[in-house]
Design a protein around this motif. Structure first.
Motif, PDB file in Angstrom:
ATOM      1  N   ILE A  72       1.881   9.277  -6.045  1.00 19.36           N
ATOM      2  CA  ILE A  72       2.057  10.672  -5.628  1.00 19.36           C
ATOM      3  C   ILE A  72       3.381  11.240  -6.117  1.00 19.36           C
ATOM      4  CG2 ILE A  72       2.281  12.204  -3.642  1.00 19.36           C
ATOM      5  CD1 ILE A  72       0.435  10.275  -2.118  1.00 19.36           C
ATOM      6  N   LEU A  73       4.488  10.489  -5.901  1.00 18.17           N
ATOM      7  CA  LEU A  73       5.820  11.025  -6.204  1.00 18.17           C
ATOM      8  C   LEU A  73       6.381  10.526  -7.531  1.00 18.17           C
ATOM      9  CD1 LEU A  73       7.422  10.556  -2.662  1.00 18.17           C
ATOM     10  CD2 LEU A  73       6.373  12.625  -3.606  1.00 18.17           C
ATOM     11  N   GLY A  74       5.799   9.461  -8.071  1.00 13.86           N
ATOM     12  CA  GLY A  74       6.347   8.885  -9.299  1.00 13.86           C
ATOM     13  C   GLY A  74       7.141   7.625  -8.988  1.00 13.86           C
ATOM     14  N   GLY A  75       7.431   6.865 -10.044  1.00 18.08           N
ATOM     15  CA  GLY A  75       8.143   5.618  -9.869  1.00 18.08           C
ATOM     16  C   GLY A  75       9.584   5.819  -9.462  1.00 18.08           C
ATOM     17  N   ALA A  97       0.823  -1.202   0.000  1.00 16.20           N
ATOM     18  CA  ALA A  97       0.000   0.000   0.000  1.00 16.20           C
ATOM     19  C   ALA A  97       0.861   1.257   0.000  1.00 16.20           C
ATOM     20  CB  ALA A  97      -0.926  -0.008   1.217  1.00 16.20           C
ATOM     21  N   VAL A  98       1.902   1.276   0.845  1.00 14.96           N
ATOM     22  CA  VAL A  98       2.805   2.440   0.881  1.00 14.96           C
ATOM     23  C   VAL A  98       3.524   2.597  -0.453  1.00 14.96           C
ATOM     24  CG1 VAL A  98       4.889   3.368   1.967  1.00 14.96           C
ATOM     25  CG2 VAL A  98       3.104   2.327   3.379  1.00 14.96           C
ATOM     26  N   MET A  99       3.950   1.479  -1.036  1.00 11.62           N
ATOM     27  CA  MET A  99       4.644   1.537  -2.320  1.00 11.62           C
ATOM     28  C   MET A  99       3.730   2.081  -3.421  1.00 11.62           C
ATOM     29  SD  MET A  99       6.518  -1.586  -4.358  1.00 11.62           S
ATOM     30  CE  MET A  99       7.550  -1.928  -2.937  1.00 11.62           C
ATOM     31  N   THR A 100       2.489   1.617  -3.459  1.00 13.24           N
ATOM     32  CA  THR A 100       1.547   2.079  -4.483  1.00 13.24           C
ATOM     33  C   THR A 100       1.235   3.560  -4.306  1.00 13.24           C
ATOM     34  OG1 THR A 100       0.548  -0.126  -4.567  1.00 13.24           O
ATOM     35  CG2 THR A 100      -0.743   1.695  -5.471  1.00 13.24           C
ATOM     36  N   ALA A 101       0.974   3.980  -3.056  1.00 10.25           N
ATOM     37  CA  ALA A 101       0.630   5.384  -2.797  1.00 10.25           C
ATOM     38  C   ALA A 101       1.798   6.297  -3.142  1.00 10.25           C
ATOM     39  CB  ALA A 101       0.232   5.555  -1.331  1.00 10.25           C
TER      40      ALA A 101
END
Length: 394
Positions: A78-81, A70-74
């Motif tokens: 928001i910030l980009g890959g 979840a943190v990785m997806t969010a």
């Protein structure tokens, strides 16, 4: 879960966190762009949020893995890959942890696919389908390895449960067998003691009737002996009935002894068994308990040979060495081939031998059962065990 495993999880979380912070504050770049896009302080917190859940990946596997994805997806949306090596290691490690420690494999796979898809779509350095294929391949490999670990752990756990159940069942069977043998020994002790007390009663009766009429005090004393002996026999029967698991009537019959070994050997020979006997003729009278224990040991050994090694040749040796009687019973296995399956016994025979020998003050030197035959070797005291003399009342 062991303490060592918990500390390994904490060490993994700390190592991944340290790697991420090192890349962030070391200003690592990929294609001339920072591997961690966005403000430094946000990424510093983000790295902690991505890696700390690994510390409880065994205790709470599904919440820990879902938190990471979840943190990785969010953060990606928001910030980009991110092109940080830490991101890819965290993605693969989380997929492995979820497959290895969680029962909900489908949920783990779906969450991993969503997180990797969000990263691939929002990563400006991504080369499209090729990078996604590579990422999904790593995830699939991590899931397969993790599931193999899960299966192995549960199989080991199942085997451990089976072993524990077998040990518990064996302990119950051993306790039951020991109780049964002790009940049988109690009945045989009744034969020993009641026989001796019966002799006392008869002697007291004869003495009472043989004395002249003017010896009233002696007659009363003999009558008291007779009465006490009869009372002792009655109480003994009641006591042994309580100790025994079977309500069998007590009988006063001659007990088995080494004097009946020849009859026992003749019975075995009549049944078709070949028995060689080497019996010391100078055994002299033994204490009743020792005499009975030696006889029962030979009887059990011959029975074991007939049951487990039909056609075998049995050898019996009884020798007197000072204050010790040596009893040896063995057979040649009846020609059983090495590696052949031996019939399984209940183990009650050896339990009975040890109980009887312990009661007589003796012990088993050796008791083995293999393809080469059965062998039992015991030493039994030939003299009565000394009891402390009672103190005289002052």
């Amino acid at each position: 879960m062991g303490r060592a495993a918990r500390w390994r999880d904490v060490a993994l979380a700390a190592a991944l966190c340290a790697l991420g912070e090192l890349e962030l504050f070391g200003h690592e770049k990929y294609n001339a762009k920072p591997v961690w896009p966005g403000p430094v302080w946000i990424n510093a917190v983000l790295i902690v949020a991505l890696t700390i859940p690994f510390a409880w990946r065994r205790r709470r596997p599904l919440p820990a893995v879902l938190t990471i994805f979840a943190v990785m997806t969010a953060s990606t949306l928001i910030l980009g890959g991110s092109e940080a090596a830490t991101i890819f290691i965290v993605l693969v490690a989380a997929a492995f942890s979820g497959a290895a420690f969680s029962r909900h494999l489908v949920i783990v796979i779906v969450a991993a696919l969503i997180a990797s898809l969000a990263h691939g779509v929002n990563d400006p350095s991504s080369e499209g389908l090729a990078d996604l294929t590579w990422t999904y391949g790593l995830i699939a490999l991590a899931v397969l390895i993790g599931r193999a670990v899960w299966v192995r752990q549960h199989r080991i756990g199942s085997l451990e449960d089976d072993v524990a159940s077998a040990e518990e069942r064996h302990a119950r069977e051993l306790a039951a067998a020991t109780a049964a043998e002790r009940a049988a020994i109690a009945r045989e002790l009744h034969d020993i003691v009641s026989h001796a007390v019966s002799v006392i009663v008869i002697q007291a009766q004869v003495g009472s009737r043989a004395l002249p009429a003017d010896h009233e005090i002696a007659a009363e004393s003999l009558n008291a002996i007779e009465t006490s002996a009869r009372t002792a026999m009655t109480e003994l029967r009641h006591l042994l009935t309580l100790l025994s698991s079977e309500d069998e009537p007590a009988t006063v019959t001659p007990m088995a002894s080494l004097g009946q070994v020849d009859e026992l050997l003749d019975q075995c020979r009549a049944a078709g068994m070949t028995v060689d006997a080497d019996i010391d003729q100078m055994l002299a009278p033994l204490p009743p308990v020792a005499d009975l224990a030696a006889y029962r040991l030979i009887q059990e050994a011959l029975t074991n040979t007939m049951r487990h090694a039909p056609g075998a040749t049995a050898h019996i040796r009884i020798r007197r060495h000072d204050d010790t009687v040596e009893v040896l019973a063995q057979d040649n296995g009846g020609g059983i081939r090495a590696g052949a399956n031996l019939p399984a016994g209940s183990g009650r025979g050896l339990i009975g031998m040890r109980e009887r020998l312990a009661l007589a003050g003796g012990h088993l030197v050796e008791a083995t059962h293999s393809a080469t035959g059965f062998r039992v070797h015991a030493l039994i005291p030939a003299a009565e065990r000394q009891q402390p003399a009672p103190e005289r009342a002052l």
